[in-house]
Design an enzyme around this catalytic site. Sequence first.
Site, short mmCIF file in Angstrom:
data_model
loop_
_atom_site.label_atom_id
_atom_site.label_comp_id
_atom_site.label_asym_id
_atom_site.label_seq_id
_atom_site.Cartn_x
_atom_site.Cartn_y
_atom_site.Cartn_z
N LYS A 122 0.81 -1.22 0.00
CA LYS A 122 0.00 0.00 0.00
C LYS A 122 0.84 1.27 0.00
CE LYS A 122 -4.12 -1.94 0.12
NZ LYS A 122 -5.09 -1.80 -0.99
N GLU A 148 -10.23 5.25 2.77
CA GLU A 148 -11.02 4.12 3.22
C GLU A 148 -10.05 2.97 3.51
OE1 GLU A 148 -9.58 2.40 -0.33
OE2 GLU A 148 -10.00 4.47 0.23
N SER A 158 1.56 -9.70 -0.79
CA SER A 158 1.19 -8.29 -0.72
C SER A 158 1.39 -7.68 0.66
CB SER A 158 -0.27 -8.10 -1.15
OG SER A 158 -1.13 -8.89 -0.33
#
Length: 384
Positions: free
Chosen positions: A91, A113, A369
């Site tokens: 991210k 969000e 991830s």
Amino acid sequence: MSVMSVPTSTGRFGEFGGRYVPESLVPACAALEAAFRDAWSDTAFRERLAHLRTTYAGRPTALTAAERLSAELGVTLLLKREDLAHTGSHKINNVLGQALLAQRMGKTRLIAETGAGQHGVATATAAALFGMRATVYMGERDIARQRLNVFRMELLGAEVIPVTSGSRTLKDATNEAMRAWVAAVDEAHFCLGSVGGPHPYPWLVRELQRVIGEEARAQTPVIPDVVVACVGGGSNAAGTFAGFVDTPARLIGVEAAGGAAMTNGTPGVVHGYRSLVLQDAAGQVLEAESIAAGLDYPGVGPEHAHLGTTGRAEYRTVTDDEVLDAVRRLARSEGIICALESAHAVAWVLRAAGTPDLPTGSTVLLTLSGRGDKDMATLAGEVR
């Protein structure tokens, strides 16, 4: 031209994408598109982002050969280690770029969000780094199962706002974040976490995540037979696929069986874009269910819908039980505790290895991830 290149002028990937927003947000989306095009063509902006990725986020992330698990499965499994990036997931790649862009546009606040909390943590991190305010919307149910990430966001100075409507998960957090953006568009930038949302977000986020695939492509000794990543909205998969879409590699996205918009969805509109969406016959969006908060989402990025319907990428599903087993197998074979989201990709490899879907001897590039620290409370009650 690459399959994963610039979308059409209306933000379309084939029949998917577009900009379905209130009239009040059309100028904001258009301004964001213009700002991103300008920044992305500015050498100084790209160099500043690359510098931050290296000196702050810890790029390039490692490519790790999962030797013991490879021997057990009869395939060569290579792990792209986004779990090693600062804040613990991919991210940060997206958020650093968006925060720089917001700063360039004169914005003073980031609105975000989050589901699993990793995007919220990355947003709070970037806001602290650049001296901005951060407001993060998170479903009440996700807050309960991701307390560690809530504490991290608050420690970094972000305001975390619980969302109590609907399923109290990522879908509802996204609804509230978009409403907040409408009310504060002059001062705030909506820092969207995945390759969804109205144009230009699917393209913008994919370009900021492209670094995953480009690094992995340079790190792999040969082009892998299969490139695999988990898919909710699909940003880590989009970034990974972008590095291999012009090669012969098969691209495999793995969804949660309780969601799986690529597998079970039909064309519809959600959160400002047209894609494949879980919905009933009347077009009402259905709830998704997954043990992984980051995959608990009823839609999928429009470029994934395009890649899937054109046959360039394939999408599979795995169950929660398979995911829990994958976390355990990877931890005990390689000493790596991955996020529940990432474990979806691992679970598919465990199931498919040695079958026609993943023949013995194949080389597999798998993007991890994120790391599993955030999931310890869930795992403590489930994994033995």
